[in-house]
Design a protein around this motif. Structure first.
Motif, mmCIF file in Angstrom:
data_model
loop_
_atom_site.group_PDB
_atom_site.id
_atom_site.type_symbol
_atom_site.label_atom_id
_atom_site.label_comp_id
_atom_site.label_asym_id
_atom_site.label_seq_id
_atom_site.Cartn_x
_atom_site.Cartn_y
_atom_site.Cartn_z
ATOM 1 N N SER B 59 -43.995 37.338 45.633
ATOM 2 C CA SER B 59 -44.708 36.156 46.126
ATOM 3 C C SER B 59 -45.602 35.590 45.027
ATOM 4 O O SER B 59 -46.021 36.314 44.130
ATOM 5 C CB SER B 59 -45.559 36.528 47.332
ATOM 6 O OG SER B 59 -44.721 36.793 48.423
ATOM 7 N N PRO B 60 -45.876 34.309 45.100
ATOM 8 C CA PRO B 60 -46.676 33.656 44.056
ATOM 9 C C PRO B 60 -48.134 34.107 44.104
ATOM 10 O O PRO B 60 -48.633 34.466 45.165
ATOM 11 C CB PRO B 60 -46.560 32.179 44.411
ATOM 12 C CG PRO B 60 -46.333 32.173 45.880
ATOM 13 C CD PRO B 60 -45.513 33.374 46.171
ATOM 14 N N ARG B 62 -50.441 32.017 42.889
ATOM 15 C CA ARG B 62 -51.197 30.770 43.072
ATOM 16 C C ARG B 62 -50.243 29.712 43.641
ATOM 17 O O ARG B 62 -49.046 29.766 43.407
ATOM 18 C CB ARG B 62 -51.774 30.298 41.736
ATOM 19 C CG ARG B 62 -50.712 29.814 40.768
ATOM 20 C CD ARG B 62 -51.165 29.873 39.326
ATOM 21 N NE ARG B 62 -50.062 30.285 38.472
ATOM 22 C CZ ARG B 62 -49.103 29.472 38.056
ATOM 23 N NH1 ARG B 62 -49.123 28.199 38.379
ATOM 24 N NH2 ARG B 62 -48.109 29.892 37.306
ATOM 25 N N LEU B 63 -50.795 28.799 44.377
ATOM 26 C CA LEU B 63 -49.972 27.783 45.020
ATOM 27 C C LEU B 63 -50.714 26.465 45.063
ATOM 28 O O LEU B 63 -51.938 26.446 45.102
ATOM 29 C CB LEU B 63 -49.673 28.197 46.459
ATOM 30 C CG LEU B 63 -48.463 29.079 46.693
ATOM 31 C CD1 LEU B 63 -48.385 29.471 48.132
ATOM 32 C CD2 LEU B 63 -47.183 28.375 46.268
ATOM 33 N N PRO B 64 -49.972 25.369 45.061
ATOM 34 C CA PRO B 64 -50.665 24.089 45.216
ATOM 35 C C PRO B 64 -51.352 24.031 46.579
ATOM 36 O O PRO B 64 -50.832 24.539 47.561
ATOM 37 C CB PRO B 64 -49.543 23.052 45.119
ATOM 38 C CG PRO B 64 -48.280 23.801 45.268
ATOM 39 C CD PRO B 64 -48.530 25.228 44.897
ATOM 40 N N GLU B 65 -52.540 23.472 46.590
ATOM 41 C CA GLU B 65 -53.262 23.331 47.845
ATOM 42 C C GLU B 65 -52.848 22.036 48.528
ATOM 43 O O GLU B 65 -52.855 20.976 47.916
ATOM 44 C CB GLU B 65 -54.775 23.295 47.592
ATOM 45 C CG GLU B 65 -55.429 24.650 47.633
ATOM 46 C CD GLU B 65 -55.310 25.309 49.001
ATOM 47 O OE1 GLU B 65 -55.494 24.604 50.016
ATOM 48 O OE2 GLU B 65 -55.033 26.530 49.050
ATOM 49 N N ILE B 66 -52.493 22.165 49.792
ATOM 50 C CA ILE B 66 -52.057 20.990 50.523
ATOM 51 C C ILE B 66 -53.128 19.905 50.545
ATOM 52 O O ILE B 66 -52.855 18.729 50.381
ATOM 53 C CB ILE B 66 -51.700 21.384 51.972
ATOM 54 C CG1 ILE B 66 -50.367 22.078 51.978
ATOM 55 C CG2 ILE B 66 -51.654 20.172 52.880
ATOM 56 C CD1 ILE B 66 -49.246 21.211 51.498
ATOM 57 N N SER B 67 -54.374 20.336 50.713
ATOM 58 C CA SER B 67 -55.443 19.343 50.793
ATOM 59 C C SER B 67 -55.514 18.528 49.506
ATOM 60 O O SER B 67 -55.747 17.322 49.519
ATOM 61 C CB SER B 67 -56.774 20.039 51.062
ATOM 62 O OG SER B 67 -56.913 21.136 50.197
ATOM 63 N N LEU B 69 -53.001 17.977 47.495
ATOM 64 C CA LEU B 69 -51.829 17.110 47.469
ATOM 65 C C LEU B 69 -52.027 15.913 48.380
ATOM 66 O O LEU B 69 -51.651 14.794 48.064
ATOM 67 C CB LEU B 69 -50.588 17.885 47.923
ATOM 68 C CG LEU B 69 -50.075 18.955 46.973
ATOM 69 C CD1 LEU B 69 -48.950 19.721 47.637
ATOM 70 C CD2 LEU B 69 -49.602 18.323 45.697
ATOM 71 N N ALA B 70 -52.637 16.191 49.536
ATOM 72 C CA ALA B 70 -52.829 15.124 50.503
ATOM 73 C C ALA B 70 -53.741 14.045 49.957
ATOM 74 O O ALA B 70 -53.655 12.888 50.331
ATOM 75 C CB ALA B 70 -53.400 15.690 51.799
ATOM 76 N N HIS B 75 -50.013 13.009 40.407
ATOM 77 C CA HIS B 75 -49.106 13.964 39.754
ATOM 78 C C HIS B 75 -47.736 13.319 39.584
ATOM 79 O O HIS B 75 -47.205 12.737 40.507
ATOM 80 C CB HIS B 75 -48.991 15.211 40.631
ATOM 81 C CG HIS B 75 -47.950 16.174 40.162
ATOM 82 N ND1 HIS B 75 -48.173 17.076 39.161
ATOM 83 C CD2 HIS B 75 -46.671 16.356 40.571
ATOM 84 C CE1 HIS B 75 -47.070 17.790 38.965
ATOM 85 N NE2 HIS B 75 -46.151 17.380 39.800
ATOM 86 N N PRO B 77 -44.215 14.458 38.933
ATOM 87 C CA PRO B 77 -43.227 15.488 38.649
ATOM 88 C C PRO B 77 -41.988 14.850 38.031
ATOM 89 O O PRO B 77 -41.825 13.642 38.085
ATOM 90 C CB PRO B 77 -42.913 16.039 40.038
ATOM 91 C CG PRO B 77 -43.214 14.921 40.957
ATOM 92 C CD PRO B 77 -44.254 14.058 40.316
#
Lengths: 167, 252
Positions: B59-60, B62-67, B69-70, B75, B77
């Motif tokens: 499992s990762p 670290r992960l992007p935080e949805i908040s 991104l929202a 960004h 990509p």
């Protein structure tokens, strides 16, 4: 955070893991997940899938990945050679087995690899995995069966009986 | 391996390994394995495969935080993909600009890149599918047009490309980032397939043709007031260009 965002956030670890296993590159997995999450947030306003979110997200990730595969097919592919230290504490045979699995999984046809990893690492039920891959469940099962048989014979080449049994 | 009794299917064995079996079936399978060591050995190998895969790809951390991104961070990509798309305005066919295409309007690179990418991905998946390349075949063209028009919320037509030797195979509904997308597939006598990908455009703008080459596969992108289009095929640029002009005329 809305319920939708919470649901989405909860799917991210498995999405990342699947992306990582497909690409074998952490940065690429980051990008795939990021792109997926952004799309899911943008699309929410227009359209919300009926049923669970996860298969839909996995499908999106797969589409991104497949497309990337295509565009990379004419470029050198960057692959992380050094895996992290998760196996470092393990005794040597275990490390060797991991290396063998890593190599063997690369020899699988792409469609079998995608199916097996989606179930094992993506954490989807067979039904949802078939949905995400847009194939009938019977096709999914036969891909998984073939992948396992291939991995098995790949990893125990010294035992001809096993190979026989796998065919 | 030995034949499993009728009540133990191969699928059940896989489900056992993947933790997708209910308690009563687990018991059945375990009894079966206890009686069949050869099968039990195979199942143990499958379990070892699963364990190895989980170890290899943990499992990762670290992960992007949805908040985050929202909050819609800028960004970008797939920069490389966007950069790979060459922005070539083509003032080719006579009367081209007379149709009202805006030659100098800067286009939203990311939207174009996304759409072209999705069109190419869909082309790759379905144009090579020998079994079911389309959902609705050309024989039911009326139904196809009606259905896709309804789903896109835009009146669609099936452009006649027979002058260039391409006949309609059929079409399907797809999901693109911008919403429902229609894909029409054509084929010539050599079995070469091209696909026309269309999604609804809501900004009422027009955009000029853009050409993108991805090695073998070429594509044209353009937009009118109602729809965004991408035409994709493994054809030389000039041939695809002529086809794009025919499609454009059919919709104008």
């Amino acid at each position: 955070m809305s319920a939708y965002e919470k649901e989405l956030q909860a799917c991210l670890p498995d999405l990342w893991r699947y992306g990582y296993a497909l690409t074998r590159n952490r940065d690429t997995a980051d990008d795939l997940v990021q792109d997926c999450a952004e799309r899911a947030l943008r699309k929410r306003r227009l359209w919300r899938p009926t049923g669970p979110l996860k298969p839909w997200l996995m499908k999106m990730l797969l589409n991104l990945y497949r497309n990337q595969l295509r565009s990379q097919s004419r470029r050198p592919v960057l692959v992380e050679l050094a895996h992290d230290n998760s196996a470092a504490q393990d005794p040597l045979p275990a490390k060797l087995a991991l290396g063998e699995t890593a190599r063997a999984i690369q020899t699988l046809p792409e469609e079998q690899r995608q199916a097996l990893l989606l179930v094992v690492l993506g954490g989807l039920s067979y039904k949802d995995a078939a949905l995400a891959l847009e194939i009938p469940q019977g096709t999914l099962m036969s891909r998984i069966a073939r992948a396992r048989a291939a991995l098995r014979s790949e990893m125990s080449p010294s035992n001809p009986n096993e190979k026989q049994a796998g065919s | 391996m030995n034949q499993a009794p009728d009540h133990i299917s191969q699928d059940m064995l896989h489900a056992y390994v993947d933790g997708q079996l209910d308690a009563s079936d687990i018991e059945l399978v375990e009894r079966h394995l206890a009686a069949n060591p050869e099968i039990a050995a195979e199942i143990a190998d499958w379990q070892a495969q699963n364990a190895a895969l989980r170890d290899l790809f943990p499992s990762p951390d670290r992960l992007p935080e949805i908040s985050a991104l929202a909050a819609n961070h800028p960004h970008v990509p797939w920069r490389s993909v966007a950069a790979a798309i060459t922005m070539l305005g083509l003032g080719l066919a006579g009367g081209w600009y007379g149709h009202g295409l805006l030659a100098n309007r800067p286009q939203n690179t990311e939207i174009v890149a996304n759409l072209v990418r999705e069109a190419i991905a869909a082309h790759v998946v379905y144009a090579s599918d020998p079994v079911r390349p389309v959902e609705i075949p050309a024989a039911q063209e009326d139904l196809l047009v009606k259905w896709l028009s309804k789903r896109l919320g835009r009146a669609l037509v099936v452009p006649d490309l027979s002058a260039q030797g391409f006949k309609l195979v059929g079409g399907r509904l797809l999901s693109a980032q911008e919403g429902p997308a229609a894909q029409f597939m054509y084929q010539n006598a050599d079995g070469e397939r091209i696909t026309l990908f269309a999604v609804r455009a809501d900004n009422g703008q027009m955009a000029e043709f853009e050409f993108d080459s991805n090695g073998k596969t070429n594509s044209f992108y353009w937009q009118d007031e109602k729809l965004r289009f991408a035409l994709v095929g493994d054809l030389p640029r000039d041939d695809l260009n002529k086809l794009a002009v025919s499609v454009y005329r059919a919709f104008s």
